[in-house]
Design a protein around this motif. Sequence first.
Motif, PDB file in Angstrom:
ATOM      1  N   LYS A 155       0.813  -1.225   0.000  1.00 41.32           N
ATOM      2  CA  LYS A 155       0.000   0.000   0.000  1.00 41.32           C
ATOM      3  C   LYS A 155       0.847   1.275   0.000  1.00 41.32           C
ATOM      4  O   LYS A 155       0.433   2.279  -0.573  1.00 41.32           O
ATOM      5  CB  LYS A 155      -0.993   0.006   1.166  1.00 41.32           C
ATOM      6  CG  LYS A 155      -0.287   0.084   2.464  1.00 41.32           C
ATOM      7  CD  LYS A 155      -1.181   0.022   3.647  1.00 41.32           C
ATOM      8  CE  LYS A 155      -0.306  -0.200   4.855  1.00 41.32           C
ATOM      9  NZ  LYS A 155       0.972   0.547   4.874  1.00 41.32           N
ATOM     10  N   SER A 156       2.032   1.233   0.627  1.00 44.38           N
ATOM     11  CA  SER A 156       2.857   2.450   0.674  1.00 44.38           C
ATOM     12  C   SER A 156       3.354   2.814  -0.723  1.00 44.38           C
ATOM     13  O   SER A 156       3.315   3.988  -1.118  1.00 44.38           O
ATOM     14  CB  SER A 156       4.048   2.263   1.615  1.00 44.38           C
ATOM     15  OG  SER A 156       3.588   1.833   2.876  1.00 44.38           O
ATOM     16  N   THR A 157       3.800   1.815  -1.458  1.00 41.56           N
ATOM     17  CA  THR A 157       4.207   2.035  -2.859  1.00 41.56           C
ATOM     18  C   THR A 157       3.039   2.583  -3.657  1.00 41.56           C
ATOM     19  O   THR A 157       3.174   3.523  -4.436  1.00 41.56           O
ATOM     20  CB  THR A 157       4.652   0.696  -3.490  1.00 41.56           C
ATOM     21  OG1 THR A 157       5.701   0.166  -2.697  1.00 41.56           O
ATOM     22  CG2 THR A 157       5.119   0.880  -4.927  1.00 41.56           C
ATOM     23  N   GLN A 158       1.870   2.001  -3.448  1.00 43.61           N
ATOM     24  CA  GLN A 158       0.696   2.424  -4.217  1.00 43.61           C
ATOM     25  C   GLN A 158       0.257   3.838  -3.852  1.00 43.61           C
ATOM     26  O   GLN A 158      -0.176   4.595  -4.714  1.00 43.61           O
ATOM     27  CB  GLN A 158      -0.452   1.433  -4.020  1.00 43.61           C
ATOM     28  CG  GLN A 158      -0.173   0.070  -4.642  1.00 43.61           C
ATOM     29  CD  GLN A 158       0.060   0.153  -6.152  1.00 43.61           C
ATOM     30  OE1 GLN A 158      -0.498   0.998  -6.829  1.00 43.61           O
ATOM     31  NE2 GLN A 158       0.896  -0.745  -6.674  1.00 43.61           N
ATOM     32  N   ALA A 159       0.374   4.205  -2.584  1.00 43.52           N
ATOM     33  CA  ALA A 159       0.015   5.561  -2.171  1.00 43.52           C
ATOM     34  C   ALA A 159       0.930   6.557  -2.884  1.00 43.52           C
ATOM     35  O   ALA A 159       0.489   7.603  -3.373  1.00 43.52           O
ATOM     36  CB  ALA A 159       0.129   5.697  -0.655  1.00 43.52           C
ATOM     37  N   ARG A 160       2.208   6.191  -2.982  1.00 39.98           N
ATOM     38  CA  ARG A 160       3.177   7.067  -3.667  1.00 39.98           C
ATOM     39  C   ARG A 160       2.870   7.163  -5.164  1.00 39.98           C
ATOM     40  O   ARG A 160       2.841   8.256  -5.742  1.00 39.98           O
ATOM     41  CB  ARG A 160       4.600   6.532  -3.424  1.00 39.98           C
ATOM     42  CG  ARG A 160       5.681   7.409  -4.020  1.00 39.98           C
ATOM     43  CD  ARG A 160       7.085   6.923  -3.631  1.00 39.98           C
ATOM     44  NE  ARG A 160       7.294   5.484  -3.814  1.00 39.98           N
ATOM     45  CZ  ARG A 160       7.499   4.895  -4.995  1.00 39.98           C
ATOM     46  NH1 ARG A 160       7.533   5.610  -6.102  1.00 39.98           N
ATOM     47  NH2 ARG A 160       7.682   3.584  -5.063  1.00 39.98           N
ATOM     48  N   LEU A 161       2.610   6.005  -5.788  1.00 35.85           N
ATOM     49  CA  LEU A 161       2.313   6.015  -7.231  1.00 35.85           C
ATOM     50  C   LEU A 161       1.072   6.849  -7.535  1.00 35.85           C
ATOM     51  O   LEU A 161       1.047   7.622  -8.496  1.00 35.85           O
ATOM     52  CB  LEU A 161       2.115   4.578  -7.746  1.00 35.85           C
ATOM     53  CG  LEU A 161       3.366   3.688  -7.770  1.00 35.85           C
ATOM     54  CD1 LEU A 161       2.993   2.259  -8.185  1.00 35.85           C
ATOM     55  CD2 LEU A 161       4.424   4.260  -8.710  1.00 35.85           C
ATOM     56  N   LEU A 162       0.049   6.715  -6.698  1.00 32.92           N
ATOM     57  CA  LEU A 162      -1.175   7.484  -6.937  1.00 32.92           C
ATOM     58  C   LEU A 162      -0.907   8.983  -6.774  1.00 32.92           C
ATOM     59  O   LEU A 162      -1.362   9.797  -7.583  1.00 32.92           O
ATOM     60  CB  LEU A 162      -2.296   7.040  -5.986  1.00 32.92           C
ATOM     61  CG  LEU A 162      -3.614   7.808  -6.169  1.00 32.92           C
ATOM     62  CD1 LEU A 162      -4.239   7.524  -7.544  1.00 32.92           C
ATOM     63  CD2 LEU A 162      -4.615   7.466  -5.058  1.00 32.92           C
ATOM     64  N   SER A 163      -0.138   9.337  -5.744  1.00 29.62           N
ATOM     65  CA  SER A 163       0.107  10.767  -5.535  1.00 29.62           C
ATOM     66  C   SER A 163       0.890  11.341  -6.712  1.00 29.62           C
ATOM     67  O   SER A 163       0.598  12.438  -7.190  1.00 29.62           O
ATOM     68  CB  SER A 163       0.807  11.021  -4.202  1.00 29.62           C
ATOM     69  OG  SER A 163       2.120  10.548  -4.248  1.00 29.62           O
ATOM     70  N   GLU A 164       1.865  10.573  -7.233  1.00 21.90           N
ATOM     71  CA  GLU A 164       2.633  11.063  -8.395  1.00 21.90           C
ATOM     72  C   GLU A 164       1.723  11.254  -9.601  1.00 21.90           C
ATOM     73  O   GLU A 164       1.799  12.271 -10.302  1.00 21.90           O
ATOM     74  CB  GLU A 164       3.765  10.073  -8.730  1.00 21.90           C
ATOM     75  CG  GLU A 164       4.930  10.183  -7.734  1.00 21.90           C
ATOM     76  CD  GLU A 164       5.901   8.995  -7.806  1.00 21.90           C
ATOM     77  OE1 GLU A 164       5.749   8.134  -8.711  1.00 21.90           O
ATOM     78  OE2 GLU A 164       6.799   8.928  -6.945  1.00 21.90           O
ATOM     79  N   ARG A 165       0.844  10.288  -9.816  1.00 21.57           N
ATOM     80  CA  ARG A 165      -0.042  10.368 -10.976  1.00 21.57           C
ATOM     81  C   ARG A 165      -0.995  11.563 -10.872  1.00 21.57           C
ATOM     82  O   ARG A 165      -1.251  12.258 -11.861  1.00 21.57           O
ATOM     83  CB  ARG A 165      -0.832   9.059 -11.063  1.00 21.57           C
ATOM     84  CG  ARG A 165      -1.643   8.933 -12.318  1.00 21.57           C
ATOM     85  CD  ARG A 165      -1.988   7.481 -12.549  1.00 21.57           C
ATOM     86  NE  ARG A 165      -2.808   7.357 -13.740  1.00 21.57           N
ATOM     87  CZ  ARG A 165      -3.193   6.201 -14.252  1.00 21.57           C
ATOM     88  NH1 ARG A 165      -2.826   5.062 -13.686  1.00 21.57           N
ATOM     89  NH2 ARG A 165      -3.934   6.152 -15.339  1.00 21.57           N
TER      90      ARG A 165
END
Length: 205
Positions: free
Chosen positions: A16-26
């Motif tokens: 989830k931490s990786t995904q939170a970062r990817l979503l914020s970048e997008r």
Amino acid sequence: MTGTFLSFEGIDGSGKSTQARLLSERLRVAGHTVVLTREPGGSPGAEEIRALVLQGDPDRWSAETELLLFTAARRDHLERVIEPALSRGEIVITDRFADSTRVYQGLSRGDLRPHVDALHQRMIGREPDLTILVDMDPAEGLARAKARATEEERFEDFGVTLQEQMRAGFLDLAKSFPERFRIINGAQTPDAVAEDIFAVVSPTL
Ligand code: TYD
């Protein structure tokens, strides 16, 4: 102005931490102002409490003391980071929020859920607009979490049986709050997980 409040939840090592970062970048690339934050922590005071709750012996705190520490950290995070950003109309993405307390403190060491709910109502009093639950097989999640080998292992040390319980707890919460929970299959490539998440978040923005 009110912004959008998104939380990521899941067991340790769910990605989830990786995904939170990817979503914020997008979302930033798409022109949004995004505050990416985490719990326990997310504000200077709450990060100090983070070190207290995540390091040291698994029995360093009683379950009740631990619940108070997590709630204190959340209150500071909410007052100083989350609410100001939302009132500026920004998107807040937090890696864990109150659902983690409902599951970890509510289920793992005695049935503290009534205390969790009472404290939440009095001291926090708000939920995310949308909660992304990254669901994952605990054995796989724990292997990933352990591979990181950090000092923050108090909860990871609880082992796979407890993680099974935590997973079931998150899935139960998703049933209790179906309007804000979205369950995402975490056992895919990071890109595929990110696509699934973007698809459920887009309508909320
Ligand atoms: P986190 O840093 O998100 O770890 P991970 O990246 O491995 O998921 O969270 C640290 C630990 O804190 C995690 O084991 C869950 C626990 N936790 C609670 O027990 N209660 C809470 O309220 C929160 C926010 C986290």
